[in-house]
Design a protein around this motif. Structure first.
Motif, PDB file in Angstrom:
ATOM      1  N   THR A  79       0.827  -1.211   0.000  1.00 38.30           N
ATOM      2  CA  THR A  79       0.000   0.000   0.000  1.00 38.30           C
ATOM      3  C   THR A  79       0.852   1.248   0.000  1.00 38.30           C
ATOM      4  N   TYR A  80       1.786   1.342   0.956  1.00 39.30           N
ATOM      5  CA  TYR A  80       2.503   2.610   1.111  1.00 39.30           C
ATOM      6  C   TYR A  80       3.694   2.727   0.164  1.00 39.30           C
ATOM      7  N   ALA A  81       4.075   1.612  -0.492  1.00 39.65           N
ATOM      8  CA  ALA A  81       5.067   1.712  -1.566  1.00 39.65           C
ATOM      9  C   ALA A  81       4.459   2.440  -2.767  1.00 39.65           C
ATOM     10  N   GLY A  82       3.132   2.464  -2.855  1.00 43.76           N
ATOM     11  CA  GLY A  82       2.455   3.144  -3.965  1.00 43.76           C
ATOM     12  C   GLY A  82       2.339   4.651  -3.780  1.00 43.76           C
ATOM     13  N   PHE A  83       2.905   5.189  -2.706  1.00 43.35           N
ATOM     14  CA  PHE A  83       2.884   6.636  -2.481  1.00 43.35           C
ATOM     15  C   PHE A  83       4.156   7.240  -3.066  1.00 43.35           C
ATOM     16  N   ASP A  84       4.052   8.502  -3.522  1.00 45.00           N
ATOM     17  CA  ASP A  84       5.205   9.038  -4.262  1.00 45.00           C
ATOM     18  C   ASP A  84       6.112   9.924  -3.404  1.00 45.00           C
ATOM     19  N   HIS A  85       6.073   9.738  -2.082  1.00 47.19           N
ATOM     20  CA  HIS A  85       7.011  10.454  -1.210  1.00 47.19           C
ATOM     21  C   HIS A  85       7.610   9.448  -0.242  1.00 47.19           C
ATOM     22  N   SER A  86       8.928   9.522  -0.030  1.00 47.00           N
ATOM     23  CA  SER A  86       9.570   8.481   0.774  1.00 47.00           C
ATOM     24  C   SER A  86       9.068   8.497   2.217  1.00 47.00           C
ATOM     25  N   ALA A  87       8.654   9.672   2.727  1.00 48.30           N
ATOM     26  CA  ALA A  87       8.131   9.744   4.096  1.00 48.30           C
ATOM     27  C   ALA A  87       6.659   9.341   4.154  1.00 48.30           C
ATOM     28  N   VAL A  88       6.023   9.147   3.018  1.00 48.09           N
ATOM     29  CA  VAL A  88       4.597   8.806   2.880  1.00 48.09           C
ATOM     30  C   VAL A  88       3.695   9.964   3.317  1.00 48.09           C
ATOM     31  N   ALA A  89       3.866  10.420   4.576  1.00 49.52           N
ATOM     32  CA  ALA A  89       3.075  11.546   5.089  1.00 49.52           C
ATOM     33  C   ALA A  89       4.030  12.610   5.617  1.00 49.52           C
ATOM     34  N   PRO A  90       4.679  13.382   4.726  1.00 49.74           N
ATOM     35  CA  PRO A  90       5.695  14.345   5.175  1.00 49.74           C
ATOM     36  C   PRO A  90       5.080  15.579   5.848  1.00 49.74           C
ATOM     37  N   LEU A  91       5.851  16.199   6.724  1.00 44.37           N
ATOM     38  CA  LEU A  91       5.452  17.447   7.389  1.00 44.37           C
ATOM     39  C   LEU A  91       6.189  18.622   6.755  1.00 44.37           C
ATOM     40  N   LYS A  92       5.464  19.736   6.558  1.00 42.17           N
ATOM     41  CA  LYS A  92       6.105  20.977   6.074  1.00 42.17           C
ATOM     42  C   LYS A  92       5.830  22.070   7.089  1.00 42.17           C
ATOM     43  N   GLU A  93       6.831  22.863   7.427  1.00 38.16           N
ATOM     44  CA  GLU A  93       6.627  23.924   8.416  1.00 38.16           C
ATOM     45  C   GLU A  93       6.193  25.209   7.715  1.00 38.16           C
ATOM     46  N   LEU A  94       5.014  25.722   8.069  1.00 40.33           N
ATOM     47  CA  LEU A  94       4.518  26.979   7.478  1.00 40.33           C
ATOM     48  C   LEU A  94       5.087  28.175   8.214  1.00 40.33           C
ATOM     49  N   SER A  95       5.068  28.106   9.545  1.00 41.09           N
ATOM     50  CA  SER A  95       5.674  29.158  10.374  1.00 41.09           C
ATOM     51  C   SER A  95       6.056  28.475  11.682  1.00 41.09           C
ATOM     52  N   THR A  96       6.610  29.209  12.628  1.00 39.44           N
ATOM     53  CA  THR A  96       7.104  28.582  13.856  1.00 39.44           C
ATOM     54  C   THR A  96       6.005  27.753  14.521  1.00 39.44           C
ATOM     55  N   ASN A  97       6.283  26.492  14.722  1.00 35.81           N
ATOM     56  CA  ASN A  97       5.346  25.568  15.372  1.00 35.81           C
ATOM     57  C   ASN A  97       4.023  25.382  14.635  1.00 35.81           C
ATOM     58  N   GLU A  98       3.971  25.756  13.375  1.00 39.51           N
ATOM     59  CA  GLU A  98       2.758  25.558  12.573  1.00 39.51           C
ATOM     60  C   GLU A  98       3.120  24.662  11.381  1.00 39.51           C
ATOM     61  N   TRP A  99       2.519  23.472  11.352  1.00 37.17           N
ATOM     62  CA  TRP A  99       2.925  22.458  10.373  1.00 37.17           C
ATOM     63  C   TRP A  99       1.759  22.004   9.508  1.00 37.17           C
ATOM     64  N   VAL A 100       2.107  21.607   8.290  1.00 41.15           N
ATOM     65  CA  VAL A 100       1.125  20.979   7.406  1.00 41.15           C
ATOM     66  C   VAL A 100       1.551  19.526   7.219  1.00 41.15           C
ATOM     67  N   LEU A 101       0.617  18.603   7.484  1.00 37.86           N
ATOM     68  CA  LEU A 101       0.895  17.177   7.277  1.00 37.86           C
ATOM     69  C   LEU A 101       0.334  16.803   5.906  1.00 37.86           C
ATOM     70  N   GLU A 102       1.230  16.587   4.947  1.00 36.65           N
ATOM     71  CA  GLU A 102       0.795  16.351   3.561  1.00 36.65           C
ATOM     72  C   GLU A 102       0.315  14.911   3.396  1.00 36.65           C
ATOM     73  N   LEU A 103      -0.994  14.781   3.237  1.00 43.98           N
ATOM     74  CA  LEU A 103      -1.598  13.451   3.121  1.00 43.98           C
ATOM     75  C   LEU A 103      -2.057  13.176   1.694  1.00 43.98           C
ATOM     76  N   PHE A 104      -1.388  13.839   0.729  1.00 42.36           N
ATOM     77  CA  PHE A 104      -1.877  13.715  -0.656  1.00 42.36           C
ATOM     78  C   PHE A 104      -0.859  13.096  -1.603  1.00 42.36           C
ATOM     79  N   HIS A 105       0.022  12.265  -1.061  1.00 43.28           N
ATOM     80  CA  HIS A 105       1.037  11.659  -1.933  1.00 43.28           C
ATOM     81  C   HIS A 105       0.651  10.273  -2.443  1.00 43.28           C
ATOM     82  N   GLY A 106      -0.594   9.874  -2.220  1.00 44.49           N
ATOM     83  CA  GLY A 106      -1.067   8.595  -2.760  1.00 44.49           C
ATOM     84  C   GLY A 106      -1.524   8.739  -4.205  1.00 44.49           C
ATOM     85  N   PRO A 107      -1.948   7.624  -4.833  1.00 44.44           N
ATOM     86  CA  PRO A 107      -2.279   7.632  -6.261  1.00 44.44           C
ATOM     87  C   PRO A 107      -3.397   8.590  -6.667  1.00 44.44           C
ATOM     88  N   THR A 108      -4.349   8.912  -5.779  1.00 46.47           N
ATOM     89  CA  THR A 108      -5.441   9.805  -6.195  1.00 46.47           C
ATOM     90  C   THR A 108      -5.379  11.177  -5.523  1.00 46.47           C
TER      91      THR A 108
END
Ligand SMILES: *Cc1c(COP(=O)(O)O)cnc(C)c1O
Length: 462
Positions: A79-108
């Motif tokens: 299942t998770y080998a089919g995602f296109d990011h090695s972390a599967v659900a990577p975090l991006k920091e928008l500002s100090t202590n404010e994060w976005v959890l990217e849950l859109f790296h799957g096939p759809t």
């Protein structure tokens, strides 16, 4: 692990039975009889694990007795080998202590893939083992449909029917469903809204006679296996930011209450969570319920965040079950009244609800403003659902020292209308979908009428 129904009447089932049943026979939803719990030391020991390894730790107690560790490992890895990011659900920091959890790296390209790519494999596995076939019937506000079809298209044991509200999903969303070819894939556009589609799914489960003995299965988040799979990324995000030794908060763009309910369960299982924020669009019944103890329906609005255009949130029933001390007949009584009138909780219940959740409702103009502001501040492009999560997080944040994690539920490419309204350029489709607008579509438009839908299904299955 045993599962019980939120209406208290249906028999206890094991995981395999719950997976195939979807809705309980008393109209309720299945929940674990007892939640597995992990202590801090155990959670801390998972710090170095890959996403798939962590998923195994969290999911295995729920399937124990039905699926072997070896089989589960293979299904999770695939299942998770089919995602296109090695972390599967990577975090991006928008500002100090404010994060976005990217849950859109799957096939759809939406978070639905986390559960549905695994659900398709689990169902196919169990059906093959039993030598059974299943008819899947699902309703989608846009993203479930494509993820479910993608997850089930290769199964020889499954026929899948997906209803979406006609002209109420974005073109990218529609094409991701209707351009998938397969003898077992059937797309239905209903002349109605998402609640109409969801209601027809529930009615069909309650009375399956029209299928002449064939069994119906669910891919909507009434299916417990979906909620279970979504608990994992709450753990992965927390651990990545120093959990369990420090608390984190989550803000979750919410429609059917499945995703945020998984966060609530993560907390029950031992994850230190400070705040859980329910972020809704103008269809704000959940916000009104939490903020004002007002569970009354209003008319459904079509917004720039169509995946959250939902009035009756199925999974809220699972929470109501806990708020009623797991008294199924009390839940049944409340939800029967809710069909025809507004309802409210008693003092103890509303206090318990408000202790667990805060909430905000964000309209279209505010959504676009947030997309534009964040792009200007950080260069990061939010999809409209995620923008609602960011705005709700900023409005409700009680402690800036605690990391605030906003679940990013979809890739912005799925919702170009909102991006354009925000005055920005929509991004390009990723490579595996670059020819999406040239592909041929297949779907039928059907009246908002249960008998017509059921007759259509019978004809297609013949
Ligand atoms: C399904 C969906 C939601 C809502 O999730 P629920 O589990 O139904 O609350 C939010 N955003 C996007 C993009 C979705 O596809």
């Amino acid at each position: 692990m045993k599962y019980i129904s939120t209406r208290g009447q249906a028999p206890e089932l094991n995981f395999e039975e719950v997976l195939l049943a979807g809705l309980a026979s008393d109209g309720g939803l299945y929940v674990p009889k007892e939640m597995p719990k992990f202590d801090k030391q155990e959670i801390a020991s998972w710090a170095g694990l890959s996403y798939a390894e962590l998923a195994f730790k969290i999911i295995s107690p729920f399937v124990a007795g039905c699926i072997s560790d070896a089989e589960l490992t293979v299904m999770i890895d695939e299942t998770y080998a089919g995602f296109d990011h090695s972390a599967v659900a990577p975090l991006k920091e928008l500002s100090t202590n404010e994060w976005v959890l990217e849950l859109f790296h799957g096939p759809t390209l939406a978070f639905k893939d986390f559960a549905l790519q695994l659900l398709g494999r689990l169902m196919d596995h169990v059906l093959q083992k039993r030598g059974e076939k299943l008819v899947i019937l699902g309703a989608t506000s846009g993203d479930t449909g494509s993820a479910a079809i993608e997850g089930c298209r290769h199964s020889e044991c499954i026929d899948i029917f997906i209803m979406h509200p006609h002209n109420r999903v974005s073109e990218v969303q529609r094409r991701q469903m209707t351009c998938i070819k397969g003898d077992n894939v059937h797309n239905i556009a209903i002349s109605g809204n998402f609640d109409d589609c969801q209601e027809m799914v529930k009615a069909s489960f309650a009375d399956q006679g029209f299928l002449n003995g064939r069994k119906l299965g669910a891919v909507n988040s009434i299916n417990w296996a979906r909620i279970m799979s979504q608990i994992v990324y709450y753990f992965s995000a927390s651990i990545a930011l120093g959990g369990p030794h420090r608390e984190v908060s989550f803000s979750v763009p919410t429609g059917n209450f499945g995703d945020i309910f998984a966060g609530y369960l993560a907390k029950q299982m031992g994850l230190p969570v400070k705040q859980l924020i329910v972020a809704t669009n103008s269809n704000d019944i959940l916000h009104r319920a939490i903020a004002n103890n007002d569970m009354s329906k209003s008319s459904l609005e079509h917004t720039l965040s169509p995946s959250m255009d939902i009035m009756v949130s199925s999974n809220f029933e699972r929470l109501l079950f806990d708020l009623h001390d797991r008294d199924g007949s009390a839940v049944d009584e409340l939800l029967t009244r809710f069909k025809t009138e507004g309802v409210s909780l008693d003092d103890k219940q509303i206090a318990a609800l408000q202790a667990q959740f805060s909430s905000a409702s964000v309209n279209d103009a505010e959504t676009c403003q947030t997309i534009a502001d964040i792009a200007a501040e950080t260069g990061y492009l939010l999809d409209p659902h995620t923008a609602i999560g960011v705005r709700a997080a900023r409005a409700n944040n009680l402690d800036k020292a605690v990391p605030m994690i906003v679940l990013s539920t979809a890739h912005p490419v799925k919702f170009p209308d909102a991006i354009v309204e925000a005055g920005l350029q929509p991004p390009a489709l990723p490579a595996h979908l670059s020819d999406l607008f040239e592909r041929e579509e297949a779907y039928d438009v059907i009246a908002n009428d249960l008998a017509s839908v059921q007759q259509y299904m019978v004809e297609k299955l013949a």
